[in-house]
Motif scaffolding. Structure first.
Motif, mmCIF file in Angstrom:
data_model
loop_
_atom_site.group_PDB
_atom_site.id
_atom_site.type_symbol
_atom_site.label_atom_id
_atom_site.label_comp_id
_atom_site.label_asym_id
_atom_site.label_seq_id
_atom_site.Cartn_x
_atom_site.Cartn_y
_atom_site.Cartn_z
ATOM 1 N N ARG A 149 -19.010 2.447 29.804
ATOM 2 C CA ARG A 149 -19.597 3.435 29.808
ATOM 3 C C ARG A 149 -19.261 4.543 28.715
ATOM 4 N NH1 ARG A 149 -18.442 1.177 35.315
ATOM 5 N NH2 ARG A 149 -17.843 3.204 36.002
ATOM 6 N N SER A 150 -17.805 4.525 29.156
ATOM 7 C CA SER A 150 -17.581 5.662 28.012
ATOM 8 C C SER A 150 -17.988 5.891 26.669
ATOM 9 C CB SER A 150 -15.920 5.792 28.259
ATOM 10 O OG SER A 150 -15.959 6.478 29.467
ATOM 11 N N ALA A 151 -17.752 4.817 25.589
ATOM 12 C CA ALA A 151 -17.985 4.359 25.111
ATOM 13 C C ALA A 151 -19.572 4.370 24.557
ATOM 14 C CB ALA A 151 -17.249 2.930 24.327
ATOM 15 N N ALA A 152 -20.211 3.769 25.965
ATOM 16 C CA ALA A 152 -21.508 4.185 25.516
ATOM 17 C C ALA A 152 -22.184 5.321 24.817
ATOM 18 C CB ALA A 152 -22.591 3.682 26.507
ATOM 19 N N ALA A 153 -21.444 6.568 25.775
ATOM 20 C CA ALA A 153 -21.701 8.172 25.862
ATOM 21 C C ALA A 153 -21.040 8.802 24.616
ATOM 22 C CB ALA A 153 -21.267 8.149 27.676
ATOM 23 N N GLY A 154 -20.163 7.963 23.924
ATOM 24 C CA GLY A 154 -19.679 8.136 23.173
ATOM 25 C C GLY A 154 -18.036 9.778 23.813
ATOM 26 N N GLU A 155 -18.351 9.035 24.859
ATOM 27 C CA GLU A 155 -16.987 9.905 25.442
ATOM 28 C C GLU A 155 -15.460 9.166 25.622
ATOM 29 O OE1 GLU A 155 -17.914 9.925 29.774
ATOM 30 O OE2 GLU A 155 -19.662 11.498 28.937
ATOM 31 N N TRP A 156 -15.195 9.267 23.453
ATOM 32 C CA TRP A 156 -13.603 8.848 23.634
ATOM 33 C C TRP A 156 -12.752 8.992 24.498
ATOM 34 C CZ3 TRP A 156 -16.662 5.815 21.540
ATOM 35 C CH2 TRP A 156 -17.022 5.694 20.523
ATOM 36 N N LYS A 157 -12.388 10.413 24.763
ATOM 37 C CA LYS A 157 -11.264 10.306 25.808
ATOM 38 C C LYS A 157 -10.885 10.362 27.197
ATOM 39 C CE LYS A 157 -8.938 14.160 29.103
ATOM 40 N NZ LYS A 157 -9.107 15.803 29.294
#
Length: 234
Positions: A129-137
């Motif tokens: 989910r984080s990768a899909a949203a570009g949330e690398w942290k």
């Protein structure tokens, strides 16, 4: 030095101390804040500012600092104060030696399937989910959780505690490297492969995947970290 924004966020944690404030609970809060990057490596921690934000005594805070120094997250510099530790490249290599011993050892000792994989499944899903949203942290955090949950399969509180300490040190390294997307995203699929092997009851196959994973991760992280440390020294 600690900034006003960081201290304001830290003051929000005062409620976590409750009525039974202890150095251990203060250390828990600071450990989490360090892991989340609120206090990056090299930051000087002010006793007055942090003690005021948390509403704790100087003695309590110094004991918390001592605990975190023992965990190698902080370092005391004579006549200068307490700082968030900046790891050496050799520390990174040593962290991966410990990880291989612990994580692979857990997989080797799992016993008979099926294995309780809910924690690993949640970590993989959170990373995707984080990768899909570009949330690398968030990708980094999910990856850390994946490996913590993997060690938790061993059912040993002592091993869990050791791994928490090792992974907290590892996050100090991640905060220095400037391209978390490139660093973490390729390993999402590899987490999924390890999970798939465990779902199939193949702990030996999962261990083989993990050995290759840790080798590649160590090589890439050491190279990236060494480059960043070199830039800061110039």
């Amino acid at each position: 030095m600690t900034t006003g924004t960081e201290l304001s966020a830290l003051a929000d944690d005062r409620a976590l101390l409750g009525r039974t404030s202890t150095a251990e609970r203060v250390a828990d809060i600071l450990r989490t804040r360090i892991a989340d990057g609120y206090f990056p490596p090299g930051t000087r921690l002010s006793e007055d500012s942090i003690g005021g934000a948390l509403g704790v005594s100087r003695n309590t805070l110094r004991e918390a600092f001592r605990l975190l120094t023992h965990e190698r997250l902080l370092v005391h510099r004579l006549n200068r104060g307490v700082f968030v530790r900046m790891l050496a490249v050799e520390d990174v290599a040593d962290i991966y030696r410990v990880r291989r011993l612990v994580e692979c050892g857990v997989l080797r000792g799992l016993g008979e399937p099926p294995f309780p994989l809910a924690g690993l499944e949640a970590a993989v899903a959170a990373g995707e989910r984080s990768a899909a949203a570009g949330e690398w942290k968030g990708v980094s955090t999910a990856n850390i959780h994946f490996h913590g949950e993997l060690v938790a399969l061993g059912g040993s509180p002592r091993t869990d505690e050791l791994m928490r300490s090792v992974l907290a040190e590892l996050r100090l390294v991640f905060h220095v490297v400037d391209d978390p997307g490139r660093l973490h995203t390729p390993y999402l699929a590899r987490n999924g492969q390890i999970l798939a092997a465990l779902r199939a009851g193949d702990a030996a196959g999962a261990e083989e995947l993990l050995v290759a994973y840790l080798h590649d991760s160590r090589e890439e992280l050491v190279e990236a970290y060494e480059g960043r440390i070199g830039e800061q020294d110039e």
